[in-house]
Design a protein around this motif. Structure first.
Motif, PDB file in Angstrom:
ATOM      1  N   MET A   1     -22.872  33.570 -39.462  1.00 13.49           N
ATOM      2  CA  MET A   1     -24.551  33.451 -38.999  1.00 13.49           C
ATOM      3  C   MET A   1     -25.318  33.612 -40.254  1.00 13.49           C
ATOM      4  N   LEU A   2     -24.862  34.035 -41.433  1.00 14.10           N
ATOM      5  CA  LEU A   2     -25.767  34.286 -42.430  1.00 14.10           C
ATOM      6  C   LEU A   2     -25.320  33.066 -43.640  1.00 14.10           C
ATOM      7  N   GLU A   3     -24.789  32.121 -43.404  1.00 16.18           N
ATOM      8  CA  GLU A   3     -24.531  31.056 -44.306  1.00 16.18           C
ATOM      9  C   GLU A   3     -25.771  30.525 -44.767  1.00 16.18           C
ATOM     10  N   GLY A   4     -25.895  30.092 -45.951  1.00 19.27           N
ATOM     11  CA  GLY A   4     -27.006  29.245 -46.281  1.00 19.27           C
ATOM     12  C   GLY A   4     -28.005  30.253 -46.853  1.00 19.27           C
ATOM     13  N   GLY A   5     -27.680  31.659 -47.292  1.00 22.16           N
ATOM     14  CA  GLY A   5     -28.609  32.552 -47.758  1.00 22.16           C
ATOM     15  C   GLY A   5     -29.548  33.541 -46.689  1.00 22.16           C
ATOM     16  N   GLY A   6     -28.704  33.123 -45.473  1.00 20.61           N
ATOM     17  CA  GLY A   6     -29.695  33.744 -44.269  1.00 20.61           C
ATOM     18  C   GLY A   6     -30.570  32.821 -43.758  1.00 20.61           C
ATOM     19  N   HIS A   7     -30.746  31.653 -44.014  1.00 17.75           N
ATOM     20  CA  HIS A   7     -31.873  30.753 -43.178  1.00 17.75           C
ATOM     21  C   HIS A   7     -31.965  30.666 -42.045  1.00 17.75           C
ATOM     22  N   GLN A   8     -30.779  30.923 -41.351  1.00 17.41           N
ATOM     23  CA  GLN A   8     -30.681  31.004 -39.860  1.00 17.41           C
ATOM     24  C   GLN A   8     -31.529  32.174 -39.202  1.00 17.41           C
ATOM     25  N   LEU A   9     -31.687  33.552 -40.019  1.00 20.33           N
ATOM     26  CA  LEU A   9     -32.573  34.097 -39.349  1.00 20.33           C
ATOM     27  C   LEU A   9     -33.989  34.152 -39.892  1.00 20.33           C
ATOM     28  N   ILE A  10     -34.146  33.606 -41.023  1.00 22.55           N
ATOM     29  CA  ILE A  10     -35.487  33.646 -41.816  1.00 22.55           C
ATOM     30  C   ILE A  10     -35.589  32.302 -42.516  1.00 22.55           C
ATOM     31  N   ASP A  11     -36.369  31.379 -42.000  1.00 22.16           N
ATOM     32  CA  ASP A  11     -36.444  29.904 -42.714  1.00 22.16           C
ATOM     33  C   ASP A  11     -37.746  30.137 -43.459  1.00 22.16           C
ATOM     34  N   PRO A  12     -37.403  30.090 -44.755  1.00 23.69           N
ATOM     35  CA  PRO A  12     -38.374  30.232 -45.764  1.00 23.69           C
ATOM     36  C   PRO A  12     -39.748  29.108 -45.563  1.00 23.69           C
ATOM     37  N   GLN A  13     -39.090  27.791 -45.025  1.00 24.95           N
ATOM     38  CA  GLN A  13     -40.289  26.727 -45.179  1.00 24.95           C
ATOM     39  C   GLN A  13     -41.203  27.237 -44.044  1.00 24.95           C
ATOM     40  N   ILE A  14     -40.895  27.757 -42.911  1.00 26.60           N
ATOM     41  CA  ILE A  14     -41.847  28.237 -41.865  1.00 26.60           C
ATOM     42  C   ILE A  14     -42.636  29.138 -42.671  1.00 26.60           C
ATOM     43  N   LEU A  15     -42.491  30.220 -43.357  1.00 24.33           N
ATOM     44  CA  LEU A  15     -43.351  31.099 -44.113  1.00 24.33           C
ATOM     45  C   LEU A  15     -44.319  30.246 -45.024  1.00 24.33           C
ATOM     46  N   PHE A  16     -43.592  29.473 -45.793  1.00 28.31           N
ATOM     47  CA  PHE A  16     -44.373  28.537 -46.793  1.00 28.31           C
ATOM     48  C   PHE A  16     -45.402  27.648 -46.089  1.00 28.31           C
ATOM     49  N   SER A  17     -45.174  27.140 -44.981  1.00 25.59           N
ATOM     50  CA  SER A  17     -46.093  26.243 -44.224  1.00 25.59           C
ATOM     51  C   SER A  17     -47.069  27.287 -43.711  1.00 25.59           C
TER      52      SER A  17
ATOM     53  N   MET B   1     -40.402  35.491 -35.837  1.00 29.45           N
ATOM     54  CA  MET B   1     -39.720  34.885 -36.538  1.00 29.45           C
ATOM     55  C   MET B   1     -38.348  34.695 -36.180  1.00 29.45           C
ATOM     56  N   GLY B   2     -38.188  34.286 -34.983  1.00 32.11           N
ATOM     57  CA  GLY B   2     -36.770  34.133 -34.188  1.00 32.11           C
ATOM     58  C   GLY B   2     -36.817  35.625 -33.653  1.00 32.11           C
ATOM     59  N   PRO B   3     -35.656  35.721 -32.710  1.00 33.55           N
ATOM     60  CA  PRO B   3     -35.368  36.826 -31.950  1.00 33.55           C
ATOM     61  C   PRO B   3     -35.330  37.989 -32.632  1.00 33.55           C
ATOM     62  N   TYR B   4     -35.183  38.365 -33.804  1.00 31.12           N
ATOM     63  CA  TYR B   4     -34.660  39.628 -34.569  1.00 31.12           C
ATOM     64  C   TYR B   4     -35.836  40.063 -35.678  1.00 31.12           C
ATOM     65  N   HIS B   5     -36.932  39.222 -35.893  1.00 36.57           N
ATOM     66  CA  HIS B   5     -37.825  39.490 -36.794  1.00 36.57           C
ATOM     67  C   HIS B   5     -39.305  39.112 -36.092  1.00 36.57           C
ATOM     68  N   LYS B   6     -40.202  40.067 -37.113  1.00 37.57           N
ATOM     69  CA  LYS B   6     -41.561  39.450 -36.551  1.00 37.57           C
ATOM     70  C   LYS B   6     -42.366  39.273 -38.032  1.00 37.57           C
ATOM     71  N   ALA B   7     -43.367  38.437 -38.005  1.00 38.95           N
ATOM     72  CA  ALA B   7     -44.041  38.346 -39.263  1.00 38.95           C
ATOM     73  C   ALA B   7     -45.585  38.532 -39.056  1.00 38.95           C
ATOM     74  N   LEU B   8     -46.232  38.975 -40.016  1.00 43.04           N
ATOM     75  CA  LEU B   8     -47.617  39.306 -40.163  1.00 43.04           C
ATOM     76  C   LEU B   8     -48.156  38.692 -41.628  1.00 43.04           C
ATOM     77  N   ILE B   9     -49.104  37.910 -41.495  1.00 46.90           N
ATOM     78  CA  ILE B   9     -49.788  37.413 -42.664  1.00 46.90           C
ATOM     79  C   ILE B   9     -51.064  37.997 -42.720  1.00 46.90           C
ATOM     80  N   PHE B  10     -51.230  38.754 -43.870  1.00 43.61           N
ATOM     81  CA  PHE B  10     -52.428  39.224 -44.251  1.00 43.61           C
ATOM     82  C   PHE B  10     -53.229  38.391 -45.302  1.00 43.61           C
ATOM     83  N   PHE B  11     -54.736  38.652 -45.045  1.00 44.99           N
ATOM     84  CA  PHE B  11     -55.417  37.422 -45.886  1.00 44.99           C
ATOM     85  C   PHE B  11     -56.367  38.510 -46.585  1.00 44.99           C
ATOM     86  N   ARG B  12     -56.478  38.320 -47.780  1.00 43.48           N
ATOM     87  CA  ARG B  12     -57.445  39.306 -48.605  1.00 43.48           C
ATOM     88  C   ARG B  12     -58.628  38.667 -48.642  1.00 43.48           C
ATOM     89  N   HIS B  13     -59.540  39.368 -48.090  1.00 45.98           N
ATOM     90  CA  HIS B  13     -60.993  38.644 -47.895  1.00 45.98           C
ATOM     91  C   HIS B  13     -62.000  39.045 -48.740  1.00 45.98           C
TER      92      HIS B  13
END
Length: 184
Positions: A1-17, A171-183
């Motif tokens: 399940m965690l092959e590839g550095g864990g990308h199945q759970l959290i895909d960095p490219q989604i966050l980067f986008s 961020m998938g079924p096991y994680h949530k993501a928040l992005i805070f913007f410093r204004h």
């Protein structure tokens, strides 16, 4: 399940986008972890004119990241030993970062506010803090229920510190993501 550095759970490219990561940006990954799950993909995106700081309190973790960066010729990856729960402890110049990532870290933190303020100290105006953490366990992975992040509390603290919630998503079924913007 965690092959590839864990990308199945959290895909960095989604966050980067979501944060529009691009060449020449300066970013930090607080609580980088042994695999550099975000650090190395981010280093590719920001390129040699950008900087990626791998921040952790565990020196052996930083040594693993440093060795991999050297082996794979990432000249833009810098390791920083710090306790992100202590104000002023992260040895990165203030107001120089475009993004701070906190991925699977906040469930370890007892004082969200101090960690948020430390990230904010390092952020440029209009910078972003990305928090991704567990909302439910996957077999024996993830924190116990009493250690799950209180995302409502975290959002309220971020607002009190001068941030707006830019994005709030699963961020998938096991994680949530928040992005805070410093204004400020």
């Amino acid at each position: 399940m965690l092959e590839g550095g864990g990308h199945q759970l959290i895909d960095p490219q989604i966050l980067f986008s979501k944060v529009e990561l691009r060449p020449q940006m300066h970013v930090a990954d607080f609580g980088v972890g042994r695999t550099g799950h975000l650090v190395f993909p981010a280093a590719q995106v920001v390129g040699e004119a950008g900087v990626v700081y791998a921040v952790d309190i565990l020196k052996d973790v930083l040594e693993s990241v440093r060795k991999r960066a050297e082996l794979e010729h990432f000249v833009n990856v810098h390791t920083v030993w710090a306790d992100i729960e202590r104000s002023g402890s992260v040895a990165i110049p203030a107001k120089t970062l475009d993004v701070v990532f906190l991925v699977n870290v906040m469930f370890h933190i007892s004082d969200y506010q101090t960690t948020l303020k430390e990230a904010l100290r390092l952020l440029k105006d209009k910078g972003r803090i990305v928090v991704v953490d567990w909302v439910r366990r996957l077999a024996n992975l993830g924190p116990s229920d009493d250690k799950m992040v209180d995302f409502s509390k975290l959002s309220a603290l971020a607002r009190a510190c001068g941030c707006a919630v830019q994005d709030d998503f699963d961020m998938g079924p096991y994680h949530k993501a928040l992005i805070f913007f410093r204004h400020s």
